[in-house]
Design an enzyme around this catalytic site. Sequence first.
Site, PDB file in Angstrom:
ATOM      1  N   SER A  82      22.728   4.132  11.773  1.00 49.76           N
ATOM      2  CA  SER A  82      21.896   3.299  12.306  1.00 49.76           C
ATOM      3  C   SER A  82      21.227   2.197  11.341  1.00 49.76           C
ATOM      4  O   SER A  82      20.837   1.238  11.680  1.00 49.76           O
ATOM      5  CB  SER A  82      20.681   3.971  13.164  1.00 49.76           C
ATOM      6  OG  SER A  82      19.768   4.602  12.362  1.00 49.76           O
ATOM      7  N   LYS A 104      14.153   3.992  10.146  1.00 50.76           N
ATOM      8  CA  LYS A 104      14.209   2.569  10.755  1.00 50.76           C
ATOM      9  C   LYS A 104      13.279   1.765  10.284  1.00 50.76           C
ATOM     10  O   LYS A 104      12.540   1.958   9.478  1.00 50.76           O
ATOM     11  CB  LYS A 104      13.708   2.783  12.428  1.00 50.76           C
ATOM     12  CG  LYS A 104      14.555   3.759  13.084  1.00 50.76           C
ATOM     13  CD  LYS A 104      15.914   3.433  13.478  1.00 50.76           C
ATOM     14  CE  LYS A 104      16.661   4.311  14.433  1.00 50.76           C
ATOM     15  NZ  LYS A 104      17.279   5.336  13.624  1.00 50.76           N
TER      16      LYS A 104
END
Length: 133
Positions: free
Chosen positions: A54, A91
Amino acid sequence: MKKQDKTGLPLFSTQVPAGFPSPAEDFMEKRLDLNDYLVKNKASTFLVKVHGHSMKGAGIFDGDVVVVDRALEASTGKIILGVLNGEFTIKRLLKKKNKLFLAPENEDFTPVEITPETDFRVWGIVTFVLHKL
């Protein structure tokens, strides 16, 4: 006989251009201890192995190791190690129109909005990424 320092790696005194070769130098400026280079806050810094894809757009790939510092403040735009619903995740922390998001750096993944009901906390700030070429 002086005991040799084995904690650091040789650091050449010249910078090497990434485009054209430069003449090699026959001397080193000093030794570089990677702990001194990578770690600002020794008591609050640790390494985490990354699993998943990701964050590939940020240069963080599956199998990489990231350096995380828990003493640093989280702010919008920083890449964080967070705990989301009991699971660790890496993230980018983003604030848009007074809303907080955990944003991936891969278009195959969707940002997660952090609401008052979300079980979330910042665990630390990613400061370096280590990966093999």
